[in-house]
Design a protein around this motif. Structure first.
Motif, PDB file in Angstrom:
ATOM      1  N   ARG A 256       0.860  -1.188   0.000  1.00 16.67           N
ATOM      2  CA  ARG A 256       0.000   0.000   0.000  1.00 16.67           C
ATOM      3  C   ARG A 256       0.893   1.234   0.000  1.00 16.67           C
ATOM      4  N   PRO A 257       0.567   2.255  -0.794  1.00 16.87           N
ATOM      5  CA  PRO A 257       1.334   3.500  -0.729  1.00 16.87           C
ATOM      6  C   PRO A 257       1.271   4.080   0.676  1.00 16.87           C
ATOM      7  N   ASP A 258       2.377   4.676   1.147  1.00 19.78           N
ATOM      8  CA  ASP A 258       2.444   5.192   2.510  1.00 19.78           C
ATOM      9  C   ASP A 258       3.432   6.359   2.538  1.00 19.78           C
ATOM     10  N   LYS A 259       2.909   7.542   2.792  1.00 20.26           N
ATOM     11  CA  LYS A 259       3.751   8.747   2.721  1.00 20.26           C
ATOM     12  C   LYS A 259       4.923   8.692   3.694  1.00 20.26           C
ATOM     13  N   ALA A 260       4.661   8.250   4.925  1.00 21.37           N
ATOM     14  CA  ALA A 260       5.740   8.211   5.928  1.00 21.37           C
ATOM     15  C   ALA A 260       6.852   7.270   5.468  1.00 21.37           C
ATOM     16  N   GLN A 261       6.464   6.163   4.830  1.00 19.80           N
ATOM     17  CA  GLN A 261       7.495   5.230   4.341  1.00 19.80           C
ATOM     18  C   GLN A 261       8.246   5.818   3.147  1.00 19.80           C
ATOM     19  N   PHE A 262       7.541   6.518   2.254  1.00 13.16           N
ATOM     20  CA  PHE A 262       8.252   7.187   1.143  1.00 13.16           C
ATOM     21  C   PHE A 262       9.252   8.194   1.705  1.00 13.16           C
ATOM     22  N   GLU A 263       8.860   8.927   2.741  1.00 11.55           N
ATOM     23  CA  GLU A 263       9.765   9.939   3.306  1.00 11.55           C
ATOM     24  C   GLU A 263      10.968   9.282   3.996  1.00 11.55           C
ATOM     25  N   ALA A 264      10.714   8.168   4.683  1.00 10.17           N
ATOM     26  CA  ALA A 264      11.824   7.462   5.328  1.00 10.17           C
ATOM     27  C   ALA A 264      12.773   6.878   4.273  1.00 10.17           C
ATOM     28  N   LEU A 265      12.194   6.421   3.156  1.00 14.73           N
ATOM     29  CA  LEU A 265      13.007   5.906   2.049  1.00 14.73           C
ATOM     30  C   LEU A 265      13.867   7.032   1.461  1.00 14.73           C
ATOM     31  N   THR A 266      13.263   8.206   1.287  1.00 12.91           N
ATOM     32  CA  THR A 266      14.014   9.356   0.788  1.00 12.91           C
ATOM     33  C   THR A 266      15.216   9.630   1.686  1.00 12.91           C
ATOM     34  N   ALA A 267      15.012   9.549   3.012  1.00 16.76           N
ATOM     35  CA  ALA A 267      16.120   9.809   3.950  1.00 16.76           C
ATOM     36  C   ALA A 267      17.243   8.786   3.745  1.00 16.76           C
ATOM     37  N   LEU A 268      16.877   7.522   3.519  1.00 16.66           N
ATOM     38  CA  LEU A 268      17.906   6.490   3.296  1.00 16.66           C
ATOM     39  C   LEU A 268      18.658   6.743   1.988  1.00 16.66           C
ATOM     40  N   ILE A 269      17.930   7.230   0.983  1.00 10.15           N
ATOM     41  CA  ILE A 269      18.568   7.517  -0.306  1.00 10.15           C
ATOM     42  C   ILE A 269      19.515   8.704  -0.157  1.00 10.15           C
ATOM     43  N   GLU A 270      19.062   9.747   0.523  1.00  9.69           N
ATOM     44  CA  GLU A 270      19.916  10.927   0.701  1.00  9.69           C
ATOM     45  C   GLU A 270      21.136  10.590   1.555  1.00  9.69           C
ATOM     46  N   ALA A 271      21.007   9.557   2.423  1.00  7.06           N
ATOM     47  CA  ALA A 271      22.148   9.129   3.248  1.00  7.06           C
ATOM     48  C   ALA A 271      23.006   8.077   2.523  1.00  7.06           C
ATOM     49  N   SER A 272      22.702   7.839   1.223  1.00  2.01           N
ATOM     50  CA  SER A 272      23.441   6.871   0.389  1.00  2.01           C
ATOM     51  C   SER A 272      23.390   5.444   0.943  1.00  2.01           C
ATOM     52  N   LYS A 273      22.322   5.116   1.681  1.00  6.72           N
ATOM     53  CA  LYS A 273      22.193   3.745   2.193  1.00  6.72           C
ATOM     54  C   LYS A 273      21.393   2.866   1.230  1.00  6.72           C
ATOM     55  N   VAL A 274      20.633   3.491   0.349  1.00 10.75           N
ATOM     56  CA  VAL A 274      19.838   2.768  -0.648  1.00 10.75           C
ATOM     57  C   VAL A 274      19.973   3.502  -1.972  1.00 10.75           C
ATOM     58  N   LYS A 275      20.119   2.736  -3.062  1.00 10.98           N
ATOM     59  CA  LYS A 275      20.181   3.372  -4.386  1.00 10.98           C
ATOM     60  C   LYS A 275      19.200   2.686  -5.323  1.00 10.98           C
ATOM     61  N   PRO A 276      18.597   3.453  -6.227  1.00  6.94           N
ATOM     62  CA  PRO A 276      17.681   2.840  -7.189  1.00  6.94           C
ATOM     63  C   PRO A 276      18.462   2.026  -8.219  1.00  6.94           C
ATOM     64  N   ILE A 277      17.834   0.962  -8.722  1.00  5.02           N
ATOM     65  CA  ILE A 277      18.468   0.141  -9.758  1.00  5.02           C
ATOM     66  C   ILE A 277      17.593   0.201 -11.012  1.00  5.02           C
ATOM     67  N   VAL A 278      18.060   0.931 -11.994  1.00  9.24           N
ATOM     68  CA  VAL A 278      17.322   1.076 -13.260  1.00  9.24           C
ATOM     69  C   VAL A 278      18.072   0.303 -14.332  1.00  9.24           C
ATOM     70  N   GLU A 279      17.411  -0.701 -14.888  1.00 11.04           N
ATOM     71  CA  GLU A 279      18.072  -1.511 -15.920  1.00 11.04           C
ATOM     72  C   GLU A 279      17.827  -0.959 -17.313  1.00 11.04           C
ATOM     73  N   THR A 280      16.599  -0.560 -17.586  1.00 10.89           N
ATOM     74  CA  THR A 280      16.199  -0.189 -18.948  1.00 10.89           C
ATOM     75  C   THR A 280      15.276   1.019 -18.895  1.00 10.89           C
ATOM     76  N   ILE A 281      15.484   1.967 -19.799  1.00 12.26           N
ATOM     77  CA  ILE A 281      14.573   3.116 -19.918  1.00 12.26           C
ATOM     78  C   ILE A 281      14.026   3.124 -21.339  1.00 12.26           C
ATOM     79  N   LEU A 282      12.694   3.109 -21.458  1.00 18.48           N
ATOM     80  CA  LEU A 282      12.041   3.085 -22.771  1.00 18.48           C
ATOM     81  C   LEU A 282      11.019   4.212 -22.850  1.00 18.48           C
ATOM     82  N   PRO A 283      10.773   4.741 -24.050  1.00 21.67           N
ATOM     83  CA  PRO A 283       9.695   5.721 -24.187  1.00 21.67           C
ATOM     84  C   PRO A 283       8.333   5.025 -24.066  1.00 21.67           C
TER      85      PRO A 283
END
Ligand SMILES: NC(=O)c1ccc[n+]([C@@H]2O[C@H](COP(=O)([O-])OP(=O)(O)OC[C@H]3O[C@@H](n4cnc5c(N)ncnc54)[C@H](OP(=O)(O)O)[C@@H]3O)[C@@H](O)[C@H]2O)c1
Length: 308
Positions: A256-283
């Motif tokens: 389920r979408p959850d704002k508090a979890q998105f914000e906590a995830l953002t904090a982990l990303i800004e702290a370089s503890k989690v990084k997104p993994i993008v394999e392919t970008i298509l139009p």
């Protein structure tokens, strides 16, 4: 605006880019101009008609949950974002879809985009990261515990490995040989090549199994857990009789979408503890190809669609 919709269940050929009315945000809603969306397996399962009984949607069905973009308009009572803010998040399947130039998000569906990420990276996060997050909350995964993550190289798995390490857990992942170094690079302490090694021969006394496969993989997972351990699955509900026989807890998670979890995830990303993994970008125009790729079951990280 353009939006990918289906008017019948079927293969990738039923995916159509339709011209539809741009929605107008009501009270509490936000209109997002989508820059990027991501593909999740649930999208092709809905397209194929496999989840008709679960979601009970009627045609035309708009597809896609994950998005990143800019706020284009806000309804009354929206105070957490303003026009022009960059946001990311996910909308529930039944309020799809994000494969579109605009979407309506409700409170809880979004947070401000991490500044260090581009839109494609931010769009990769929602379902994958929050599914793992909610699974680990359900199982109470904590520091020092041993977790076995099946399909550790995929969209959810690659987030799960990083989020489990962020909780200071001991992480074992399953993947094919070509992904072993990749999964180790995400922080896994051990990677098991599922093609050559039976995980149940080498994993003992795990505290948590995070099952992203279901079927035979789930059936072989009960025995690797210690009594009182957790089998948490995003693929298939655990079997009650097996849980009881092994003295385990078990649950299927439905993200389920959850704002508090998105914000906590953002904090982990800004702290370089989690990084997104993008394999392919298509139009967006390559949406059929994007579904074909996802359906191979061999995706490393995420497949992204861009709207431009
Ligand atoms: N309930 C929910 O809310 C929820 C949310 C998200 C996802 N899901 C479900 O969870 C599952 C995983 O989603 P996803 O987005 O992570 O899928 P995905 O990105 O398509 O997963 C692909 C990965 O699966 C790996 N894999 C394939 N067969 C494997 C096996 N036998 N053992 C271990 N790994 C294997 C592949 O690794 P190799 O190439 O190395 O084989 C590949 O990296 C899907 O069924 C999806 O529908 C449910």
């Amino acid at each position: 605006m353009k939006a990918v919709r289906i008017h019948a269940f079927g293969g990738p050929e039923v995916l159509q880019i339709d011209e539809v009315e741009t929605p107008v945000p009501q009270a509490g809603e936000v209109l997002v101009k989508v820059v990027a969306a991501s593909v999740n397996p649930v999208d092709w399962k809905v397209r194929a008609g496999y989840l008709q009984a679960v979601f009970q949607q009627s045609f035309p069905i708009a597809l896609g949950e994950d998005f990143a973009g800019t706020v284009a308009a806000v309804g009354a009572d929206v105070t957490d974002v303003k026009v022009g803010d960059e946001v990311y998040g996910s909308i529930p399947v039944v309020r799809g879809g994000s494969y579109a130039e605009y979407l309506i998000a409700q409170a809880g569906d979004y947070a401000l985009k991490p500044k260090s990420l581009d839109f494609a990276q931010a769009a990769s996060l929602g379902v994958a990261a929050l599914t793992a997050w909610q699974a680990f909350d359900t199982a109470g995964l904590s520091a020092g515990q041993k977790v076995l993550i099946h399909a550790a190289a995929g969209g959810v798995g690659s987030m799960a490995v990083q989020l489990a390490k962020a909780r200071s857990a001991q992480v074992i992942g399953t993947a094919s040989a070509r992904n072993a170094e990749f999964v180790k690079g995400l922080g896994a302490d051990e990677v098991i090549d599922y093609a050559t090694t039976k995980f149940e021969d080498v994993v003992k006394d795990a505290d948590v199994v995070f099952d992203l496969m279901g079927g035979d993989t789930q059936a072989r997972s009960y025995g690797v857990l210690k009594r009182g351990g957790w089998l948490v699955s995003a693929a298939q509900p655990p079997d009650a009789a097996q849980l009881q026989a092994y003295g385990l807890h078990g649950q299927m998670v439905g993200m389920r979408p959850d704002k508090a979890q998105f914000e906590a995830l953002t904090a982990l990303i800004e702290a370089s503890k989690v990084k997104p993994i993008v394999e392919t970008i298509l139009p967006l125009t390559d949406i059929r190809r994007a579904h074909e790729l996802s359906q191979t079951g061999r995706t490393r990280g995420k497949i992204i669609l861009t709207m431009a």
